[in-house]
Design a protein around this motif. Structure first.
Motif, PDB file in Angstrom:
ATOM      1  N   ILE A  46      12.106   3.631  80.388  1.00  0.00           N
ATOM      2  CA  ILE A  46      12.164   5.063  80.690  1.00  0.00           C
ATOM      3  C   ILE A  46      12.096   5.321  82.189  1.00  0.00           C
ATOM      4  O   ILE A  46      12.474   6.403  82.673  1.00  0.00           O
ATOM      5  N   LYS A  47      11.660   4.329  82.950  1.00  0.00           N
ATOM      6  CA  LYS A  47      11.515   4.513  84.403  1.00  0.00           C
ATOM      7  C   LYS A  47      12.868   4.592  85.108  1.00  0.00           C
ATOM      8  O   LYS A  47      12.948   5.090  86.231  1.00  0.00           O
ATOM      9  N   VAL A  48      13.935   4.139  84.461  1.00  0.00           N
ATOM     10  CA  VAL A  48      15.265   4.266  85.061  1.00  0.00           C
ATOM     11  C   VAL A  48      15.717   5.726  85.085  1.00  0.00           C
ATOM     12  O   VAL A  48      16.112   6.232  86.151  1.00  0.00           O
ATOM     13  N   PRO A  49      15.670   6.470  83.970  1.00  0.00           N
ATOM     14  CA  PRO A  49      16.018   7.895  84.077  1.00  0.00           C
ATOM     15  C   PRO A  49      15.033   8.689  84.936  1.00  0.00           C
ATOM     16  O   PRO A  49      15.431   9.684  85.556  1.00  0.00           O
ATOM     17  N   ILE A  50      13.767   8.271  85.004  1.00  0.00           N
ATOM     18  CA  ILE A  50      12.834   8.940  85.917  1.00  0.00           C
ATOM     19  C   ILE A  50      13.322   8.764  87.355  1.00  0.00           C
ATOM     20  O   ILE A  50      13.339   9.721  88.142  1.00  0.00           O
ATOM     21  N   MET A  51      13.723   7.551  87.707  1.00  0.00           N
ATOM     22  CA  MET A  51      14.277   7.304  89.040  1.00  0.00           C
ATOM     23  C   MET A  51      15.477   8.212  89.298  1.00  0.00           C
ATOM     24  O   MET A  51      15.576   8.841  90.374  1.00  0.00           O
ATOM     25  N   ALA A  52      16.384   8.298  88.340  1.00  0.00           N
ATOM     26  CA  ALA A  52      17.583   9.123  88.510  1.00  0.00           C
ATOM     27  C   ALA A  52      17.214  10.594  88.686  1.00  0.00           C
ATOM     28  O   ALA A  52      17.843  11.312  89.486  1.00  0.00           O
ATOM     29  N   ALA A  53      16.179  11.045  87.972  1.00  0.00           N
ATOM     30  CA  ALA A  53      15.740  12.437  88.091  1.00  0.00           C
ATOM     31  C   ALA A  53      15.171  12.720  89.480  1.00  0.00           C
ATOM     32  O   ALA A  53      15.367  13.812  90.034  1.00  0.00           O
ATOM     33  N   VAL A  54      14.465  11.754  90.048  1.00  0.00           N
ATOM     34  CA  VAL A  54      13.919  11.931  91.397  1.00  0.00           C
ATOM     35  C   VAL A  54      15.054  12.007  92.416  1.00  0.00           C
ATOM     36  O   VAL A  54      15.050  12.864  93.316  1.00  0.00           O
ATOM     37  N   PHE A  55      16.051  11.128  92.289  1.00  0.00           N
ATOM     38  CA  PHE A  55      17.200  11.180  93.191  1.00  0.00           C
ATOM     39  C   PHE A  55      17.934  12.512  93.057  1.00  0.00           C
ATOM     40  O   PHE A  55      18.394  13.075  94.057  1.00  0.00           O
ATOM     41  N   ALA A  56      18.052  13.020  91.830  1.00  0.00           N
ATOM     42  CA  ALA A  56      18.732  14.296  91.612  1.00  0.00           C
ATOM     43  C   ALA A  56      17.969  15.441  92.266  1.00  0.00           C
ATOM     44  O   ALA A  56      18.576  16.332  92.881  1.00  0.00           O
ATOM     45  N   ALA A  57      16.641  15.428  92.146  1.00  0.00           N
ATOM     46  CA  ALA A  57      15.834  16.477  92.766  1.00  0.00           C
ATOM     47  C   ALA A  57      15.939  16.425  94.285  1.00  0.00           C
ATOM     48  O   ALA A  57      15.946  17.471  94.956  1.00  0.00           O
ATOM     49  N   ALA A  58      16.025  15.222  94.840  1.00  0.00           N
ATOM     50  CA  ALA A  58      16.204  15.086  96.287  1.00  0.00           C
ATOM     51  C   ALA A  58      17.563  15.641  96.708  1.00  0.00           C
ATOM     52  O   ALA A  58      17.684  16.294  97.758  1.00  0.00           O
ATOM     53  N   GLU A  59      18.582  15.401  95.893  1.00  0.00           N
ATOM     54  CA  GLU A  59      19.914  15.932  96.190  1.00  0.00           C
ATOM     55  C   GLU A  59      19.903  17.458  96.183  1.00  0.00           C
ATOM     56  O   GLU A  59      20.641  18.100  96.954  1.00  0.00           O
ATOM     57  N   GLU A  60      19.043  18.045  95.344  1.00  0.00           N
ATOM     58  CA  GLU A  60      18.915  19.502  95.268  1.00  0.00           C
ATOM     59  C   GLU A  60      18.026  20.064  96.369  1.00  0.00           C
ATOM     60  O   GLU A  60      17.733  21.262  96.396  1.00  0.00           O
ATOM     61  N   LYS A  61      17.587  19.203  97.290  1.00  0.00           N
ATOM     62  CA  LYS A  61      16.773  19.575  98.445  1.00  0.00           C
ATOM     63  C   LYS A  61      15.374  20.065  98.082  1.00  0.00           C
ATOM     64  O   LYS A  61      14.743  20.807  98.844  1.00  0.00           O
ATOM     65  N   ARG A  62      14.881  19.616  96.915  1.00  0.00           N
ATOM     66  CA  ARG A  62      13.497  19.944  96.565  1.00  0.00           C
ATOM     67  C   ARG A  62      12.536  19.171  97.461  1.00  0.00           C
ATOM     68  O   ARG A  62      11.412  19.580  97.685  1.00  0.00           O
ATOM     69  N   PHE A  63      12.970  18.031  97.938  1.00  0.00           N
ATOM     70  CA  PHE A  63      12.220  17.204  98.871  1.00  0.00           C
ATOM     71  C   PHE A  63      13.167  16.149  99.413  1.00  0.00           C
ATOM     72  O   PHE A  63      14.307  16.033  98.949  1.00  0.00           O
ATOM     73  N   ASN A  64      12.713  15.392 100.383  1.00  0.00           N
ATOM     74  CA  ASN A  64      13.461  14.249 100.902  1.00  0.00           C
ATOM     75  C   ASN A  64      12.824  12.974 100.387  1.00  0.00           C
ATOM     76  O   ASN A  64      11.601  12.922 100.188  1.00  0.00           O
ATOM     77  N   LEU A  65      13.626  11.948 100.180  1.00  0.00           N
ATOM     78  CA  LEU A  65      13.073  10.676  99.708  1.00  0.00           C
ATOM     79  C   LEU A  65      12.153  10.041 100.742  1.00  0.00           C
ATOM     80  O   LEU A  65      11.333   9.181 100.402  1.00  0.00           O
ATOM     81  N   SER A  66      12.260  10.480 101.982  1.00  0.00           N
ATOM     82  CA  SER A  66      11.364   9.987 103.035  1.00  0.00           C
ATOM     83  C   SER A  66      10.044  10.759 103.095  1.00  0.00           C
ATOM     84  O   SER A  66       9.122  10.345 103.808  1.00  0.00           O
ATOM     85  N   ASP A  67       9.950  11.868 102.365  1.00  0.00           N
ATOM     86  CA  ASP A  67       8.680  12.609 102.309  1.00  0.00           C
ATOM     87  C   ASP A  67       7.601  11.724 101.690  1.00  0.00           C
ATOM     88  O   ASP A  67       7.907  10.787 100.934  1.00  0.00           O
ATOM     89  N   THR A  68       6.361  12.021 101.988  1.00  0.00           N
ATOM     90  CA  THR A  68       5.267  11.170 101.514  1.00  0.00           C
ATOM     91  C   THR A  68       4.420  11.860 100.449  1.00  0.00           C
ATOM     92  O   THR A  68       4.392  13.088 100.336  1.00  0.00           O
ATOM     93  N   MET A  69       3.729  11.048  99.661  1.00  0.00           N
ATOM     94  CA  MET A  69       2.766  11.514  98.669  1.00  0.00           C
ATOM     95  C   MET A  69       1.469  10.735  98.867  1.00  0.00           C
ATOM     96  O   MET A  69       1.495   9.565  99.265  1.00  0.00           O
ATOM     97  N   THR A  70       0.371  11.386  98.548  1.00  0.00           N
ATOM     98  CA  THR A  70      -0.946  10.772  98.720  1.00  0.00           C
ATOM     99  C   THR A  70      -1.484  10.322  97.362  1.00  0.00           C
ATOM    100  O   THR A  70      -1.481  11.098  96.390  1.00  0.00           O
ATOM    101  N   LEU A  71      -1.919   9.076  97.301  1.00  0.00           N
ATOM    102  CA  LEU A  71      -2.514   8.548  96.077  1.00  0.00           C
ATOM    103  C   LEU A  71      -3.882   9.180  95.867  1.00  0.00           C
ATOM    104  O   LEU A  71      -4.759   9.099  96.732  1.00  0.00           O
ATOM    105  N   ARG A  72      -4.073   9.811  94.706  1.00  0.00           N
ATOM    106  CA  ARG A  72      -5.317  10.501  94.406  1.00  0.00           C
ATOM    107  C   ARG A  72      -6.125   9.726  93.364  1.00  0.00           C
ATOM    108  O   ARG A  72      -5.581   8.952  92.599  1.00  0.00           O
ATOM    109  N   ARG A  73      -7.407   9.971  93.358  1.00  0.00           N
ATOM    110  CA  ARG A  73      -8.270   9.329  92.361  1.00  0.00           C
ATOM    111  C   ARG A  73      -7.793   9.653  90.952  1.00  0.00           C
ATOM    112  O   ARG A  73      -7.808   8.800  90.056  1.00  0.00           O
ATOM    113  N   GLU A  74      -7.346  10.881  90.726  1.00  0.00           N
ATOM    114  CA  GLU A  74      -6.914  11.286  89.386  1.00  0.00           C
ATOM    115  C   GLU A  74      -5.591  10.636  88.976  1.00  0.00           C
ATOM    116  O   GLU A  74      -5.172  10.752  87.815  1.00  0.00           O
ATOM    117  N   ASP A  75      -4.922   9.969  89.912  1.00  0.00           N
ATOM    118  CA  ASP A  75      -3.688   9.252  89.580  1.00  0.00           C
ATOM    119  C   ASP A  75      -3.958   7.861  89.020  1.00  0.00           C
ATOM    120  O   ASP A  75      -3.036   7.200  88.533  1.00  0.00           O
TER     121      ASP A  75
END
Length: 271
Positions: A46-75
């Motif tokens: 299932i991680k393959v379509p998740i990857m594709a969904a992230v690339f699609a969202a980046a194409e829609e300018k929701r974020f850039n693939l170079s943007d960062t995320m912070t690892l949280r305790r709740e993750d």
């Protein structure tokens, strides 16, 4: 292709359990299928379509693939991947999280990306890439008491996604190539590629005569592997899903199927 189908059906019958298979020669368009419409728990495929969904969202300018995320305790969750051993607070680019999700099957990276794009976007991507019967509901290692459903896939649907990536027909050719290059870095290679030949060159580090962009997935009684095998100028998509089978038998069968497809490709069979 007919002989290859007989070989694969014989291999899966001898192994026992239930199998779903779809193999397509991307050069000739010829394919073979067995139980291709049977639903299987998706596991990490299932991680393959998740990857594709992230690339699609980046194409829609929701974020850039170079943007960062912070690892949280709740993750923090268990299972596969290295992030569970890291300290909350570390910062990683979205592209690196995608890479970890695919090459190490990192569950924490996966869940962070699911939170980023949302389940609706993942299911939309699945529809757009031809995954008509498959669906996504749950993050990895997070099991709500009241679940809407299970993450399920079929061999035919996974093949549709792989073909879409291989032909560069989702988002853009460049995006599809990026995703394929990430999948080529897969570190878990005890399935379809396990019995493929090593390089004939005596030089250490020489390239093998093939490449494979793939994503395995597994849990108790289930062993899947799906990807695109490249040999010379030829490419074949292979999706093999299994359930109710012992791990050793499943992995051995996956490897023999991979070897059989490679033999078909290098023999130049067109039938």
């Amino acid at each position: 292709m007919d002989q290859l189908k007989e070989t694969i059906i014989d291999l899966t019958a001898k192994a026992g359990g239930t199998w779903g298979v779809f193999v397509e020669d991307l050069d000739t368009g010829k394919s073979l299928a067995h139980n291709e419409g049977e639903l299987f728990l998706a596991e990490s495929v299932i991680k393959v379509p998740i990857m594709a969904a992230v690339f699609a969202a980046a194409e829609e300018k929701r974020f850039n693939l170079s943007d960062t995320m912070t690892l949280r305790r709740e993750d923090m969750v268990g299972g596969s991947g290295f992030l569970q051993h890291m300290t909350p607070g570390i910062v990683l680019p979205i592209y690196d999280l995608i890479t970890l999700m695919i090459v190490q099957s990192d569950n924490m990276a996966t869940n962070m990306l699911v939170d980023l794009v949302g389940a609706d976007a993942i299911n939309q991507t699945m529809r757009e890439t031809g995954m008509k019967e498959s669906h996504f509901f749950n993050k990895c290692c997070v099991y709500p008491v009241k679940r809407e459903g299970l993450n399920e896939i079929t061999a035919a649907d996974v093949n549709a996604l792989l073909k879409t990536l291989a032909t560069g027909s989702y988002i853009s050719y460049h995006a599809c190539q990026q995703m394929i290059e990430i999948m080529k870095k897969q570190q878990v290679r005890n399935g379809l590629p396990a019995y493929l030949p090593e390089s004939d060159s005596p030089v250490i580090g020489s390239l093998t005569p093939w490449e494979m962009a793939h994503k395995p997935g597994w849990d108790t009684g289930r062993q899947h592997d799906a990807g695109i095998l490249f040999a010379g100028k030829r490419s074949v998509s292979i999706t093999v899903l299994s359930k109710d089978i012992e791990p050793f038998s499943a992995l051995d069968t996956l490897a023999k199927i991979g070897r059989s497809v490679y033999a078909y490709m290098t023999a130049g069979e067109k039938a």
